[in-house]
Design a protein around this motif. Structure first.
Motif, PDB file in Angstrom:
ATOM      1  N   ASN A  28       2.321  18.901  17.731  1.00 37.97           N
ATOM      2  CA  ASN A  28       2.221  20.331  17.445  1.00 37.97           C
ATOM      3  C   ASN A  28       1.856  21.139  18.687  1.00 37.97           C
ATOM      4  N   ARG A  29       1.915  20.466  19.853  1.00 44.10           N
ATOM      5  CA  ARG A  29       1.711  21.163  21.126  1.00 44.10           C
ATOM      6  C   ARG A  29       2.283  20.298  22.246  1.00 44.10           C
ATOM      7  N   THR A  30       2.252  20.811  23.466  1.00 48.02           N
ATOM      8  CA  THR A  30       2.795  20.099  24.620  1.00 48.02           C
ATOM      9  C   THR A  30       2.119  18.745  24.800  1.00 48.02           C
ATOM     10  N   VAL A  31       2.922  17.735  25.090  1.00 49.14           N
ATOM     11  CA  VAL A  31       2.412  16.385  25.340  1.00 49.14           C
ATOM     12  C   VAL A  31       2.525  16.086  26.834  1.00 49.14           C
ATOM     13  N   THR A  32       1.431  15.618  27.424  1.00 53.10           N
ATOM     14  CA  THR A  32       1.409  15.276  28.844  1.00 53.10           C
ATOM     15  C   THR A  32       1.477  13.765  29.021  1.00 53.10           C
ATOM     16  N   MET A  33       2.474  13.311  29.775  1.00 59.21           N
ATOM     17  CA  MET A  33       2.583  11.896  30.139  1.00 59.21           C
ATOM     18  C   MET A  33       2.047  11.754  31.553  1.00 59.21           C
ATOM     19  N   VAL A  34       0.905  11.095  31.691  1.00 61.81           N
ATOM     20  CA  VAL A  34       0.251  10.960  32.988  1.00 61.81           C
ATOM     21  C   VAL A  34       0.833   9.774  33.755  1.00 61.81           C
ATOM     22  N   ASN A  35       1.362  10.062  34.954  1.00 64.84           N
ATOM     23  CA  ASN A  35       1.792   9.030  35.887  1.00 64.84           C
ATOM     24  C   ASN A  35       0.657   8.857  36.887  1.00 64.84           C
ATOM     25  N   PRO A  36      -0.021   7.708  36.906  1.00 62.18           N
ATOM     26  CA  PRO A  36      -1.201   7.550  37.750  1.00 62.18           C
ATOM     27  C   PRO A  36      -0.904   7.275  39.218  1.00 62.18           C
ATOM     28  N   PHE A  37       0.354   7.457  39.612  1.00 66.48           N
ATOM     29  CA  PHE A  37       0.744   7.235  41.003  1.00 66.48           C
ATOM     30  C   PHE A  37       1.405   8.485  41.571  1.00 66.48           C
ATOM     31  N   SER A  51      10.765  11.404  28.436  1.00 63.39           N
ATOM     32  CA  SER A  51      10.237  12.709  28.022  1.00 63.39           C
ATOM     33  C   SER A  51      11.353  13.648  27.573  1.00 63.39           C
ATOM     34  N   LYS A  52      12.498  13.585  28.229  1.00 63.30           N
ATOM     35  CA  LYS A  52      13.639  14.415  27.843  1.00 63.30           C
ATOM     36  C   LYS A  52      14.082  14.084  26.425  1.00 63.30           C
ATOM     37  N   HIS A  53      14.155  12.786  26.107  1.00 60.15           N
ATOM     38  CA  HIS A  53      14.540  12.365  24.757  1.00 60.15           C
ATOM     39  C   HIS A  53      13.499  12.823  23.742  1.00 60.15           C
ATOM     40  N   MET A  54      12.215  12.588  24.045  1.00 56.51           N
ATOM     41  CA  MET A  54      11.149  12.979  23.124  1.00 56.51           C
ATOM     42  C   MET A  54      11.215  14.469  22.816  1.00 56.51           C
ATOM     43  N   PHE A  62       7.461  17.777  26.539  1.00 57.13           N
ATOM     44  CA  PHE A  62       6.832  16.574  27.080  1.00 57.13           C
ATOM     45  C   PHE A  62       6.905  16.703  28.599  1.00 57.13           C
ATOM     46  N   VAL A  63       5.764  16.789  29.249  1.00 54.31           N
ATOM     47  CA  VAL A  63       5.734  16.991  30.692  1.00 54.31           C
ATOM     48  C   VAL A  63       5.075  15.806  31.374  1.00 54.31           C
ATOM     49  N   ILE A  64       5.510  15.518  32.594  1.00 55.35           N
ATOM     50  CA  ILE A  64       4.927  14.432  33.377  1.00 55.35           C
ATOM     51  C   ILE A  64       3.989  15.024  34.414  1.00 55.35           C
ATOM     52  N   GLU A  65       2.780  14.498  34.475  1.00 55.06           N
ATOM     53  CA  GLU A  65       1.794  14.964  35.445  1.00 55.06           C
ATOM     54  C   GLU A  65       1.324  13.786  36.288  1.00 55.06           C
ATOM     55  N   ASN A  66       1.485  13.901  37.594  1.00 52.67           N
ATOM     56  CA  ASN A  66       1.040  12.851  38.508  1.00 52.67           C
ATOM     57  C   ASN A  66      -0.440  13.021  38.809  1.00 52.67           C
TER      58      ASN A  66
END
Length: 323
Positions: A28-37, A51-54, A62-66
């Motif tokens: 129900n809100r933005t999801v952050t996928m954390v890339n630890p590198f 994330s594009k598929h999700m 769905f956003v990726i955050e390093n």
């Protein structure tokens, strides 16, 4: 008696089966996928496709955050401390899930307790590559040089406790040689110095090593495991060369904080499996020689428990620690 590892695996699996905390539609809100590198590694393109598929299926961003640093433990620890509601996920590697937590002191997080496994996504072989300036054209060349002048041969890694570092320690144990470890702040600078001849060898994942091999800026000596890599048909496997135990793979997985509702884990697992079967993903993986894994959260939990035991023993026996 029940040993601690069984208890931890039970906890990891139990977290998968917890009932949903609410009936609110997920997400129900933005999801952050954390890339630890740091940006630029193998996680970025895999994460983008997932994330594009999700986003297209679930209707939320769905956003990726390093969040790099400390061998990936800063980003991973951030996720373990996040709310267990599915809004913060961990896109990690072998190091994230089964190596780094046992190397850093004090232990930053326990992957078998603090994470809810979602899915093991992909895996690939590791390639032992040599700088053209090293003169090594075969494993025999390398071993002869290392035994004639112990610790004279240098091996790069992506940092203390990284997968290449631990893999090189396993290699030394199995071949009975001594190498001088040169840690870098990531795989990219390590590769740059290998190409430039500042270091002799590097254990790198196949997708990153293959372009350098094809451009002849690095020379392959072996691939890990029991079979050859289709994109490197002329490179012998470790098993062929007499080292069948040099068979650990580098893999990518997705997890959430412990306590994430089972319904959320189920949705993320289902759509991750679908993304792995997508044309975009299969094209990308085939081009780089990466294998899709997929499967259930329980299968990822079992993989984590199994490999954690292997790496923990290796880390303790070699005294690999980072303060």
């Amino acid at each position: 008696m029940i040993d601690r590892r069984s208890l931890l695996l039970g906890g990891a699996i139990a977290s998968i089966a917890r009932p949903a905390l609410s009936q609110t539609k997920y997400p129900n809100r933005t999801v952050t996928m954390v890339n630890p590198f740091a940006a630029g590694g193998q996680l970025d393109p895999i994460g983008r496709i997932i994330s594009k598929h999700m986003q297209s299926v679930l209707g939320q961003a769905f956003v990726i955050e390093n969040k790099p640093g400390a061998g990936g433990t800063i980003g991973a620890q951030y996720v373990t401390r996040s709310a267990p509601d599915g809004s913060t996920l961990l896109l990690g590697t072998t190091s994230t899930f089964v190596i780094a937590p046992y190397i850093f002191k004090p232990q930053p997080y326990d992957p078998l307790v603090n994470l809810a496994p979602i899915i093991a996504l992909t895996e690939n072989a590791t390639v032992l590559i040599a700088s053209e300036k090293s003169g090594f054209k075969s494993l025999k060349d390398l071993l002869e040089a290392a035994k004639q002048k112990p610790a004279n041969v240098t091996v790069a890694s992506a940092g203390n406790g990284s997968f290449p570092h631990v893999f090189s320690e396993l290699f030394c144990s199995l071949t009975d040689v001594k190498l001088t470890h040169i840690p870098y702040r990531g795989g990219a600078p390590a590769m740059n110095d290998l190409i430039g001849g500042q270091v002799d060898i590097f254990f790198e994942v196949a997708p990153t090593a293959i372009p350098q091999i094809q451009s002849k800026t690095a020379f392959p000596l072996l691939v890990s495991g029991n079979k050859r890599v289709p994109l490197l048909p002329d490179v012998p496997s470790a098993a062929e060369l007499g080292y069948p135990d040099l068979n650990l793979t580098s893999w990518v997985g997705l997890a959430a904080p412990d306590g994430t509702p089972a319904s959320v884990v189920e949705i993320l697992n289902k759509e991750s499996n679908a993304a792995l079967r997508s044309e975009e993903m299969t094209t990308y993986l085939d081009r780089l020689g990466i294998s899709a894994i997929g499967g259930s959260p329980r299968e990822m939990a079992e993989r984590m428990a199994r490999e954690s035991a292997i790496y923990k023993r290796l880390v303790e026996s070699k005294g690999i620690t980072v303060q």
